[in-house]
Design a protein around this motif. Structure first.
Motif, PDB file in Angstrom:
ATOM      1  N   GLY A  34       0.787  -1.228   0.000  1.00  0.00           N
ATOM      2  CA  GLY A  34       0.000   0.000   0.000  1.00  0.00           C
ATOM      3  C   GLY A  34       0.816   1.273   0.000  1.00  0.00           C
ATOM      4  O   GLY A  34       0.271   2.356   0.222  1.00  0.00           O
ATOM      5  N   VAL A  35       2.133   1.165  -0.265  1.00  0.00           N
ATOM      6  CA  VAL A  35       3.005   2.335  -0.295  1.00  0.00           C
ATOM      7  C   VAL A  35       3.664   2.422  -1.671  1.00  0.00           C
ATOM      8  O   VAL A  35       4.371   1.492  -2.087  1.00  0.00           O
ATOM      9  CB  VAL A  35       4.092   2.277   0.801  1.00  0.00           C
ATOM     10  CG1 VAL A  35       4.986   3.518   0.723  1.00  0.00           C
ATOM     11  CG2 VAL A  35       3.464   2.159   2.174  1.00  0.00           C
ATOM     12  N   MET A  36       3.430   3.509  -2.378  1.00  0.00           N
ATOM     13  CA  MET A  36       4.064   3.727  -3.676  1.00  0.00           C
ATOM     14  C   MET A  36       5.463   4.281  -3.442  1.00  0.00           C
ATOM     15  O   MET A  36       5.638   5.293  -2.759  1.00  0.00           O
ATOM     16  CB  MET A  36       3.238   4.724  -4.505  1.00  0.00           C
ATOM     17  CG  MET A  36       3.757   4.930  -5.924  1.00  0.00           C
ATOM     18  SD  MET A  36       2.766   6.153  -6.842  1.00  0.00           S
ATOM     19  CE  MET A  36       3.448   5.972  -8.490  1.00  0.00           C
ATOM     20  N   ARG A  37       6.462   3.627  -4.001  1.00  0.00           N
ATOM     21  CA  ARG A  37       7.847   4.049  -3.807  1.00  0.00           C
ATOM     22  C   ARG A  37       8.475   4.446  -5.139  1.00  0.00           C
ATOM     23  O   ARG A  37       8.241   3.813  -6.165  1.00  0.00           O
ATOM     24  CB  ARG A  37       8.660   2.923  -3.155  1.00  0.00           C
ATOM     25  CG  ARG A  37       8.232   2.626  -1.717  1.00  0.00           C
ATOM     26  CD  ARG A  37       9.080   1.539  -1.087  1.00  0.00           C
ATOM     27  NE  ARG A  37       8.752   1.375   0.321  1.00  0.00           N
ATOM     28  CZ  ARG A  37       7.739   0.628   0.774  1.00  0.00           C
ATOM     29  NH1 ARG A  37       6.981  -0.028  -0.106  1.00  0.00           N
ATOM     30  NH2 ARG A  37       7.490   0.535   2.059  1.00  0.00           N
ATOM     31  N   PHE A  38       9.312   5.496  -5.077  1.00  0.00           N
ATOM     32  CA  PHE A  38       9.954   6.026  -6.281  1.00  0.00           C
ATOM     33  C   PHE A  38      11.206   6.788  -5.860  1.00  0.00           C
ATOM     34  O   PHE A  38      11.375   7.123  -4.682  1.00  0.00           O
ATOM     35  CB  PHE A  38       8.998   6.960  -7.038  1.00  0.00           C
ATOM     36  CG  PHE A  38       8.200   7.856  -6.133  1.00  0.00           C
ATOM     37  CD1 PHE A  38       8.716   9.066  -5.688  1.00  0.00           C
ATOM     38  CD2 PHE A  38       6.937   7.475  -5.699  1.00  0.00           C
ATOM     39  CE1 PHE A  38       7.988   9.879  -4.837  1.00  0.00           C
ATOM     40  CE2 PHE A  38       6.195   8.286  -4.845  1.00  0.00           C
ATOM     41  CZ  PHE A  38       6.726   9.494  -4.414  1.00  0.00           C
ATOM     42  N   ALA A  39      12.086   7.042  -6.831  1.00  0.00           N
ATOM     43  CA  ALA A  39      13.310   7.788  -6.546  1.00  0.00           C
ATOM     44  C   ALA A  39      12.952   9.216  -6.115  1.00  0.00           C
ATOM     45  O   ALA A  39      12.160   9.881  -6.775  1.00  0.00           O
ATOM     46  CB  ALA A  39      14.210   7.819  -7.778  1.00  0.00           C
ATOM     47  N   PRO A  40      13.521   9.706  -5.001  1.00  0.00           N
ATOM     48  CA  PRO A  40      13.132  11.023  -4.475  1.00  0.00           C
ATOM     49  C   PRO A  40      13.767  12.217  -5.180  1.00  0.00           C
ATOM     50  O   PRO A  40      13.339  13.350  -4.964  1.00  0.00           O
ATOM     51  CB  PRO A  40      13.594  10.963  -3.012  1.00  0.00           C
ATOM     52  CG  PRO A  40      14.771  10.043  -3.041  1.00  0.00           C
ATOM     53  CD  PRO A  40      14.453   9.017  -4.101  1.00  0.00           C
ATOM     54  N   ARG A  41      14.772  11.989  -6.027  1.00  0.00           N
ATOM     55  CA  ARG A  41      15.477  13.134  -6.603  1.00  0.00           C
ATOM     56  C   ARG A  41      14.563  14.018  -7.445  1.00  0.00           C
ATOM     57  O   ARG A  41      14.533  15.239  -7.288  1.00  0.00           O
ATOM     58  CB  ARG A  41      16.652  12.661  -7.464  1.00  0.00           C
ATOM     59  CG  ARG A  41      17.385  13.844  -8.106  1.00  0.00           C
ATOM     60  CD  ARG A  41      18.375  13.462  -9.178  1.00  0.00           C
ATOM     61  NE  ARG A  41      18.831  14.646  -9.905  1.00  0.00           N
ATOM     62  CZ  ARG A  41      19.641  14.617 -10.946  1.00  0.00           C
ATOM     63  NH1 ARG A  41      20.102  13.470 -11.396  1.00  0.00           N
ATOM     64  NH2 ARG A  41      19.991  15.739 -11.551  1.00  0.00           N
TER      65      ARG A  41
END
Length: 353
Positions: free
Chosen positions: A124-131
């Protein structure tokens, strides 16, 4: 055409048919509402065509390069709409459609992408590169600073407000310089970090380029017909110019990001989905808007960075909300709905402007 599926060919045929009908509606003086509706469908279809071709061209690159390419070409309809609106003297519609494009992508589309991405993720958590989210927030804050300074000076009748056009022109060049100083290293870094693809793209490069050309040229013509039917439609429906620009024109002109981001999120490609949407936000704020300010010098009606106070406040809140929600590289469903809710409230407000 080689590499395209039967379904894709049918969709392309439908888009071309809608474009032809939109032209007939314009030159045959059909009812304004009908001509506007057909032009809207054709414009969204051409945006999808550009998206399809861009995805194939960028298939051999990483999400950063593909996102920049797709956002750049996906903003072609919006660019043409604003130029034709300025030529027709519709300055309010032109300006609000640019800001509306920013709001639509940063709030509505990003919010829905997060909702779908979070639902697709196992935990339930969408994760992606924070830059990219942090870079986009910086670019949006720089653009917001310029808009706040010019807008406040205009509203309070400061002496500098008399030189609003000159200040906006200088700020436009400054913003473009900042954007270029960001996007060039960003694309180079993404290219270097992405391993080369051994497989060739599904659609041959000449076919993709031909589709891009058809989409771009078609968008130019349809944008002219779209703007021609816009004023009669606004008058007949009794809606405000602000609502037409911030909601109707903005959503129609950003069909690429609306569709591509949601589809990619549904496929679980979080980095690419965020890249498409966030690159569009960065481009509208730090590339498209300043570029149009410079282009508007060629017309009788010029574009500046002076906005209504409520839009200035909404822009600042949007920049902060984007940074708080996506800056850590993670987002959950309720945060996506929060962004959608902010956009819905803003849309209702402009309806009564």
């Amino acid at each position: 055409m080689g590499g395209l599926s039967r379904r894709e060919l049918q969709i392309i045929a439908g888009i071309l048919a809608a474009t032809v009908v939109a032209g007939i509606a314009h030159y045959a003086d059909w009812a304004a509402l009908l001509a506007f509706a057909i032009a809207t469908v054709a414009l969204a279809g051409l945006a999808h065509l550009v998206s399809l071709a861009t995805e194939q061209v960028g298939e051999q690159f990483g999400p950063g390069v593909t996102g920049v390419l797709q956002s750049t070409l996906g903003n072609l309809p919006e660019l043409f709409v604003v130029i034709f609106a300025l030529r027709a003297g519709e300055v309010v519609v032109a300006q609000t459609s640019i800001i509306g494009s920013l709001f639509a992508n940063a709030l509505l589309v990003l919010g829905l992408v997060i909702v779908i991405g979070a639902r697709t993720a196992p935990d339930g958590v969408m994760r992606f590169a924070p830059r990219l989210p942090n870079d986009t927030a910086t670019l949006l804050l720089v653009a917001s600073f310029i808009i706040v300074v010019v807008g406040v000076a205009h509203a309070t009748h400061e002496p500098a407000a008399r030189h609003e056009r000159e200040i906006s022109t200088f700020a436009a060049f400054a913003l473009l310089a900042v954007y270029l100083s960001w996007v060039i290293p960003y694309v180079r870094g993404d290219t270097a970090a992405t391993p080369a693809h051994e497989a060739s793209p599904r659609v041959p490069l000449p076919v993709s380029i031909a589709l891009l050309a058809v989409g771009g040229i078609g968008a130019a013509f349809v944008s002219d017909w779209f703007v021609a039917a816009l004023r009669p439609t606004i008058d007949q429906l009794g809606i405000s110019e602000a609502f037409a620009g911030l909601v109707i024109v903005a959503i129609a002109g950003n069909a690429v990001e609306n569709v591509a981001g949601l589809v990619l999120a549904r496929k679980g490609q979080s980095d690419l989905a965020i890249s498409v949407v966030k690159n569009s936000v960065a481009q509208v704020a730090a590339f498209l808007y300043p570029l149009l300010v410079i282009i508007s010098l060629l017309f009788a009606h010029q574009l500046t960075f002076a906005l209504a106070p409520v839009l200035i406040a909404a822009l600042l809140i949007t920049a902060l909300a984007m940074w708080l929600i996506t800056g850590d590289g993670e987002a959950v469903e309720f945060e996506g709905w929060a962004l959608v809710a902010i956009y819905a409230i803003l849309a209702v407000f402009t309806l009564y402007e």
